[in-house]
Design a protein around this motif. Structure first.
Motif, PDB file in Angstrom:
ATOM      1  N   GLU A 125      58.069 -18.007  64.223  1.00  0.00           N
ATOM      2  CA  GLU A 125      58.724 -16.705  64.145  1.00  0.00           C
ATOM      3  C   GLU A 125      59.300 -16.468  62.749  1.00  0.00           C
ATOM      4  O   GLU A 125      59.127 -15.392  62.161  1.00  0.00           O
ATOM      5  N   GLN A 129      58.205 -13.493  60.055  1.00  0.00           N
ATOM      6  CA  GLN A 129      59.160 -12.520  59.538  1.00  0.00           C
ATOM      7  C   GLN A 129      59.175 -12.503  58.012  1.00  0.00           C
ATOM      8  O   GLN A 129      59.188 -11.438  57.386  1.00  0.00           O
ATOM      9  N   GLU A 189      56.420  -7.771  67.362  1.00  0.00           N
ATOM     10  CA  GLU A 189      56.769  -6.978  68.541  1.00  0.00           C
ATOM     11  C   GLU A 189      56.623  -7.830  69.800  1.00  0.00           C
ATOM     12  O   GLU A 189      57.416  -7.711  70.749  1.00  0.00           O
ATOM     13  N   ARG A 192      59.639  -9.883  69.997  1.00  0.00           N
ATOM     14  CA  ARG A 192      60.760  -9.073  70.469  1.00  0.00           C
ATOM     15  C   ARG A 192      60.727  -8.953  72.004  1.00  0.00           C
ATOM     16  O   ARG A 192      61.762  -9.017  72.669  1.00  0.00           O
ATOM     17  N   ARG A 193      59.518  -8.819  72.561  1.00  0.00           N
ATOM     18  CA  ARG A 193      59.396  -8.718  74.028  1.00  0.00           C
ATOM     19  C   ARG A 193      59.804 -10.024  74.701  1.00  0.00           C
ATOM     20  O   ARG A 193      60.455 -10.017  75.742  1.00  0.00           O
ATOM     21  N   ARG A 195      61.936 -12.189  73.509  1.00  0.00           N
ATOM     22  CA  ARG A 195      63.397 -12.265  73.397  1.00  0.00           C
ATOM     23  C   ARG A 195      64.068 -11.383  74.443  1.00  0.00           C
ATOM     24  O   ARG A 195      65.100 -11.743  74.999  1.00  0.00           O
ATOM     25  N   LYS A 278      64.711  -8.104  62.142  1.00  0.00           N
ATOM     26  CA  LYS A 278      65.389  -7.394  63.220  1.00  0.00           C
ATOM     27  C   LYS A 278      65.075  -7.978  64.583  1.00  0.00           C
ATOM     28  O   LYS A 278      65.890  -7.914  65.499  1.00  0.00           O
ATOM     29  N   ALA A 279      63.874  -8.565  64.734  1.00  0.00           N
ATOM     30  CA  ALA A 279      63.528  -9.210  66.002  1.00  0.00           C
ATOM     31  C   ALA A 279      64.527 -10.309  66.341  1.00  0.00           C
ATOM     32  O   ALA A 279      64.862 -10.536  67.496  1.00  0.00           O
ATOM     33  N   THR A 280      65.021 -10.982  65.300  1.00  0.00           N
ATOM     34  CA  THR A 280      66.023 -12.037  65.484  1.00  0.00           C
ATOM     35  C   THR A 280      67.427 -11.461  65.476  1.00  0.00           C
ATOM     36  O   THR A 280      68.246 -11.742  66.357  1.00  0.00           O
ATOM     37  N   GLU A 282      68.577  -8.504  66.029  1.00  0.00           N
ATOM     38  CA  GLU A 282      69.008  -7.550  67.049  1.00  0.00           C
ATOM     39  C   GLU A 282      69.731  -8.258  68.203  1.00  0.00           C
ATOM     40  O   GLU A 282      70.417  -7.613  68.994  1.00  0.00           O
ATOM     41  N   GLU A 283      69.593  -9.591  68.260  1.00  0.00           N
ATOM     42  CA  GLU A 283      70.344 -10.352  69.255  1.00  0.00           C
ATOM     43  C   GLU A 283      71.849 -10.144  69.095  1.00  0.00           C
ATOM     44  O   GLU A 283      72.604 -10.260  70.056  1.00  0.00           O
TER      45      GLU A 283
END
Length: 424
Positions: A125, A129, A189, A192-193, A195, A278-280, A282-283
């Motif tokens: 991941e 990124q 993406e 993200r799903r 997560r 942001k995938a990380t 946004e947590e």
């Protein structure tokens, strides 16, 4: 005796501009230049000096004024430098012009930070990124980069500013790079799903999440080790933690949480990195509590704290409850901050850890109720409801009733309060 690694260190001359036309955060200062020198060292290079200019506005062609460019070139030649690193973001044409005039590789601050991230990424991941951020950074800078690449590859090795996607991808056309960006965005993406699914599972099990945030090198990893007994590498260097680490944390006798360490922030963080991560990151929006770790021993700690809070707002995580954790208090000689949302600790000595856990427990317990229930067998369906929407800590099937130990939120309390043991 000089080691082989030290012998290969690239020498860098640094440059910065403080222009009245720039936003205050974009201007170079002695503090930001010292930080840039630390970044060069983190990337495996060595800074030999810097040129800092004050003027009304950047020169559209060469960013610095003609005289300061000449001064920088003299420094590069005197110190036999391999590269020039700028504290500000340069336009593609400025990178090209400066490379021609200085006769060495030219890198700006965003490019240097991206290079460090490429070096530090370990997980799939994290690599995705960083690669996405690098391609987004490189796309508008493709024109005029080929001469740089020829010089870099001719000298051999893997110099600063060339780690990551690599030369073979850079020699392809824009269409190929855009396709690569699209593919990376699709893969992220998918991350993200995953997560989101993990987050829903945590919410279902009512496991609170506590996220560590802070300026790079503030001591987040050291704090995670102190609180959880882990042995995550915690070195005194910038961006030592890039991939998110999560450990279980026993907050008190009746509360357990997941404690997550996140990538450190820094001034002038490339916007491509913020977008790619942001995938990380946004947590942070879904965390029950943020622990904002601040290195209070750093003279610039107030500015660093503000930069972190600005990025938290940019990530739309400002609504999450936040505790300010003033770390390295054993090295601070002034009056320590106090207040409801402030805790002073030393992750190195353990000072203040008990107070931090108590304060964290108060945050997490707010609105939650720890109950012992005695459910009649005709209300056995409530056990599954508690399992699904609360935190079921224990179930014992007795002769006359089901004895339940659980944690419930206010919306669930109304459905089970009549079965609380004390009320029977």
């Amino acid at each position: 005796m000089t080691t082989e690694t030290e012998a290969k260190k690239e020498k860098a001359a640094l440059a910065g501009l403080s222009a009245s036309s720039m936003d205050a955060d974009e201007r170079s200062t002695e503090t930001s230049m010292e930080e840039l020198a630390a970044l060069v060292e983190t990337a495996g290079g060595e800074s030999v000096g810097w040129a800092l200019q004050n003027r009304a506005a950047p020169d559209p062609r060469s960013f610095l004024g003609e005289g300061k460019v000449a001064e920088l070139k003299a420094l590069i030649e005197a110190e036999d430098c391999d590269m020039a690193v700028f504290d500000n973001e340069l336009s593609p044409s400025q990178l090209r012009v400066l490379g021609e005039e200085l006769g060495v590789k030219v890198l700006d601050r965003p490019g240097l930070i991206l290079d460090i991230f490429a070096r530090r990424a370990r997980s799939r991941e994290g690599k995705l990124q960083v690669e996405l951020a690098q391609y987004q950074y490189l796309l508008p800078r493709l024109t005029g980069m080929w001469k740089h690449l020829e010089r870099q590859t001719a000298s051999g090795g893997n110099p600063i500013g060339t780690r990551g996607p690599g030369e073979t991808q850079l020699e392809t056309d824009r269409r190929h790079i855009r396709r690569k960006i699209q593919k990376l965005e699709e893969e992220l993406e998918s991350v993200r799903r995953v997560r989101m699914t993990q987050r829903k599972r945590r919410e279902k099990n009512a496991v609170p999440v506590v996220a560590l945030v802070g300026y790079t090198n503030a001591g987040k990893s050291s704090l995670l080790n102190l609180l959880t007994g882990s042995d995550i590498p915690a070195n005194d260097r910038l961006f030592d933690t890039l991939d998110t680490t999560t450990r279980r944390l026993a907050v008190n006798d009746h509360c357990e949480a997941l404690l997550s360490d996140t990538v450190g922030f820094i001034r002038k963080l490339p916007h491509q990195l913020v977008e790619a991560f942001k995938a990380t990151l946004e947590e942070l929006r879904y965390a029950d509590v943020l622990l904002h770790v601040i290195d209070i021993s750093n003279p610039d700690w107030e500015t660093q704290a503000r930069i972190v809070e600005d990025l938290i707002r940019e990530l739309e995580a400002e609504s999450s409850p936040c505790l300010r954790i003033y770390n390295k208090c054993d090295l601070y000689r002034g009056e320590l901050p106090r207040g409801k949302n402030a805790v002073c600790i030393s992750a190195k000595t353990g000072e203040g850890a008990a107070e931090l856990l108590q304060r964290l427990g108060d945050f997490l317990d707010e609105g939650r109720r720890y109950v012992n229930l005695s459910l009649p067998y005709d209300r056995a369906g409530l056990v599954e409801l508690l399992r699904r929407e609360g935190a079921l800590r224990g179930v014992e099937y007795g002769d006359e009733a089901i004895l339940v130990d659980a944690v419930v939120r206010p919306e669930l309390w109304g459905k089970v309060k009549e079965y609380e043991k004390e009320n029977l």
